[in-house]
Design a protein around this motif. Structure first.
Motif, PDB file in Angstrom:
ATOM      1  N   ALA A  76       0.865  -1.176   0.000  1.00 63.88           N
ATOM      2  CA  ALA A  76       0.000   0.000   0.000  1.00 63.88           C
ATOM      3  C   ALA A  76       0.905   1.231   0.000  1.00 63.88           C
ATOM      4  N   ARG A  77       0.295   2.403  -0.130  1.00 61.16           N
ATOM      5  CA  ARG A  77       1.100   3.622  -0.030  1.00 61.16           C
ATOM      6  C   ARG A  77       0.210   4.765   0.441  1.00 61.16           C
ATOM      7  N   VAL A  78       0.859   5.796   0.968  1.00 62.42           N
ATOM      8  CA  VAL A  78       0.178   7.013   1.379  1.00 62.42           C
ATOM      9  C   VAL A  78       1.085   8.179   1.003  1.00 62.42           C
ATOM     10  N   ARG A  79       0.484   9.272   0.559  1.00 61.91           N
ATOM     11  CA  ARG A  79       1.295  10.436   0.194  1.00 61.91           C
ATOM     12  C   ARG A  79       1.862  11.084   1.448  1.00 61.91           C
ATOM     13  N   GLY A  80       3.154  11.432   1.408  1.00 63.48           N
ATOM     14  CA  GLY A  80       3.797  12.059   2.550  1.00 63.48           C
ATOM     15  C   GLY A  80       4.318  11.036   3.545  1.00 63.48           C
ATOM     16  N   ASP A  81       4.519  11.459   4.809  1.00 59.89           N
ATOM     17  CA  ASP A  81       5.143  10.588   5.802  1.00 59.89           C
ATOM     18  C   ASP A  81       4.230  10.280   6.992  1.00 59.89           C
ATOM     19  N   ASP A  82       2.972  10.688   6.923  1.00 58.34           N
ATOM     20  CA  ASP A  82       2.051  10.447   8.025  1.00 58.34           C
ATOM     21  C   ASP A  82       1.029   9.397   7.588  1.00 58.34           C
TER      22      ASP A  82
ATOM     23  N   LYS B 152      -3.505  10.898   5.288  1.00 60.67           N
ATOM     24  CA  LYS B 152      -4.002  10.812   3.913  1.00 60.67           C
ATOM     25  C   LYS B 152      -4.616   9.437   3.676  1.00 60.67           C
ATOM     26  N   PRO B 153      -5.523   9.348   2.689  1.00 63.79           N
ATOM     27  CA  PRO B 153      -6.085   8.022   2.360  1.00 63.79           C
ATOM     28  C   PRO B 153      -5.009   7.075   1.840  1.00 63.79           C
ATOM     29  N   TRP B 154      -5.131   5.825   2.206  1.00 57.63           N
ATOM     30  CA  TRP B 154      -4.222   4.805   1.694  1.00 57.63           C
ATOM     31  C   TRP B 154      -4.658   4.365   0.297  1.00 57.63           C
ATOM     32  N   GLU B 155      -3.675   3.958  -0.507  1.00 63.71           N
ATOM     33  CA  GLU B 155      -3.911   3.359  -1.811  1.00 63.71           C
ATOM     34  C   GLU B 155      -3.288   1.971  -1.810  1.00 63.71           C
ATOM     35  N   TYR B 156      -3.898   1.052  -2.533  1.00 65.40           N
ATOM     36  CA  TYR B 156      -3.488  -0.355  -2.490  1.00 65.40           C
ATOM     37  C   TYR B 156      -3.162  -0.837  -3.900  1.00 65.40           C
TER      38      TYR B 156
ATOM     39  N   SER C 204      -8.448   2.643  -3.873  1.00 62.78           N
ATOM     40  CA  SER C 204      -8.757   3.015  -2.487  1.00 62.78           C
ATOM     41  C   SER C 204      -9.405   1.870  -1.719  1.00 62.78           C
ATOM     42  N   ASP C 205      -9.676   0.762  -2.389  1.00 63.80           N
ATOM     43  CA  ASP C 205     -10.318  -0.398  -1.780  1.00 63.80           C
ATOM     44  C   ASP C 205      -9.253  -1.350  -1.250  1.00 63.80           C
ATOM     45  N   GLU C 206      -9.173  -1.470   0.085  1.00 67.90           N
ATOM     46  CA  GLU C 206      -8.138  -2.320   0.675  1.00 67.90           C
ATOM     47  C   GLU C 206      -8.266  -3.766   0.213  1.00 67.90           C
ATOM     48  N   THR C 207      -9.465  -4.236   0.021  1.00 68.58           N
ATOM     49  CA  THR C 207      -9.660  -5.634  -0.369  1.00 68.58           C
ATOM     50  C   THR C 207      -9.238  -5.890  -1.813  1.00 68.58           C
TER      51      THR C 207
END
Length: 368
Positions: free
Chosen positions: A227-233, A237-241, A249-252
């Motif tokens: 997964a990834r998230v923009r920035g370091d927090d 931000k919303p996670w991407e998978y 944006s759907d974890e599954t």
């Protein structure tokens, strides 16, 4: 214990739960993958001796696993452990059965000085993240955020399912945020946990994102996810998978990247690509530490090279969860740690030296 107009359009797709296509490098389009790498390993690298000597004093941490590391301000390094034994240590190298045992801790290194950080008090030490009812938290990968003011540690919540030794299971993922100066817990925040993935194996900052590597642990089979998230927090931000062809944006929708990784492993920049270091979990209680290569942080990870065989493995002794310490790399020389444990818990009290991390340097070079 065993992450202009085109960007706006992409954000809109993610908000709708749709996949954003992404270019993926071919497995052979970078030197990291095209090169035939060879590995030479040297055991007992620093800080193994320093940690061992500190453990022998019995004045704090005397053994643990996980063994992540994060550089902090003031020339400090936070060594991050999950299950942890504290002192004392008997003169014969054993530990009393009454010795404190907690599920997570830090050891802070400044030069050759080490200090144990726990919750509670000196007389009654507790885990840094207090355990929930009928459970506990194990620490995973960590990093700093907010210009180094926070120390962020992924914390896995586990719960008991019965009275037996092995009656427990993973429950959910959290982020434990500490003040990086005082190392006091600031807050515990839930992280995505809907896909049966423990998002705690590794954190990689790359090209404006934090990539979060997780493991779908099915017991005999373990699969890497990304997964990834923009920035370091990880909480801002919303996670991407990664879906295999883009980001959702759907974890599954997260797909399996590689089978045979350990619950803790590392993915780091290497040459013009990426290097994955992991214990081999395609075989039970393996002694093999492997390196895989890729042209992309999302894989595919290919061309496995054996980096080391752990000499401790055998009988009741197992080794596991090897990974790199990127900030302590020197050129092509990696610093890799792995954990050592016993299937017979009494042995951990008889011999304090078993349950300590081992460190080795691994030099990767192009085959001639």
């Amino acid at each position: 214990m065993f992450r202009p107009l085109v960007a706006v359009a992409a954000s809109s797709l993610l908000a709708a739960g749709l996949t954003v296509p992404a270019a993926s490098a071919s497995p052979s389009s970078c030197n990291a993958v095209q090169t035939n790498w060879t590995a030479q390993a040297q055991p007992h690298a620093a800080p193994e001796g320093l940690l061992n000597a500190y453990s022998d004093t019995g004045k704090g941490w005397t053994g643990g696993d996980s063994t992540y590391s994060v550089p902090l301000s003031g020339s400090r390094t936070a060594w991050i452990f999950s299950d942890t034994f504290l002192g004392p240590v008997n003169p014969d190298g054993s530990r009393p059965k009454t010795t404190p045992f907690i599920n997570n801790s830090f050891v802070v290194q400044r030069g050759s000085a080490l200090k144990t950080v726990t919750g509670g008090t000196a007389a009654n030490p507790t885990a840094l993240v207090p355990p929930p009812a009928h459970g506990w938290y194990w620490f995973g990968a960590a990093q700093t955020s907010n210009a180094g003011n926070n120390l962020d540690v992924v914390a896995l919540r586990f719960e008991k399912t019965g009275p037996g030794q092995w009656d427990w299971r993973w429950h959910s993922n959290y982020l434990a945020r500490f003040d990086s100066a005082t190392l006091k817990l600031k807050k515990l925040t839930p992280l995505p946990s809907a896909a049966n993935v423990q998002w705690s194996a590794w954190l990689l900052r790359d090209s404006g994102y934090t990539y979060i590597y997780g493991v779908e642990d099915l017991g005999a089979s373990k699969y890497q996810h990304v997964a990834r998230v923009r920035g370091d927090d990880l909480t801002a931000k919303p996670w991407e998978y990664w879906t295999g062809s883009g980001w959702s944006s759907d974890e599954t929708a997260s797909v399996r990247i590689l089978e045979g990784v350990a619950n803790e492993h590392s993915v780091t920049r290497w040459n013009d690509g990426y290097l994955l270091v992991t214990h081999d979990t395609t075989e039970l209680f393996s002694k093999r530490v492997l390196g895989y290569f890729s042209c992309s942080p999302t894989g595919p990870f290919v061309n496995p090279v054996e980096l080391y065989q752990t000499p401790e493995t055998g009988g009741n002794i197992i080794t596991y969860n090897s990974h790199e310490h990127t900030d302590l790399r020197r050129g092509n020389e990696l610093l890799v740690s792995y954990n050592v444990n016993s299937l017979v818990s009494d042995e951990l009290y008889t011999d304090v030296s078993i349950y300590r991390p081992r460190f080795l340097t691994v030099t990767l070079a192009a085959a001639k």
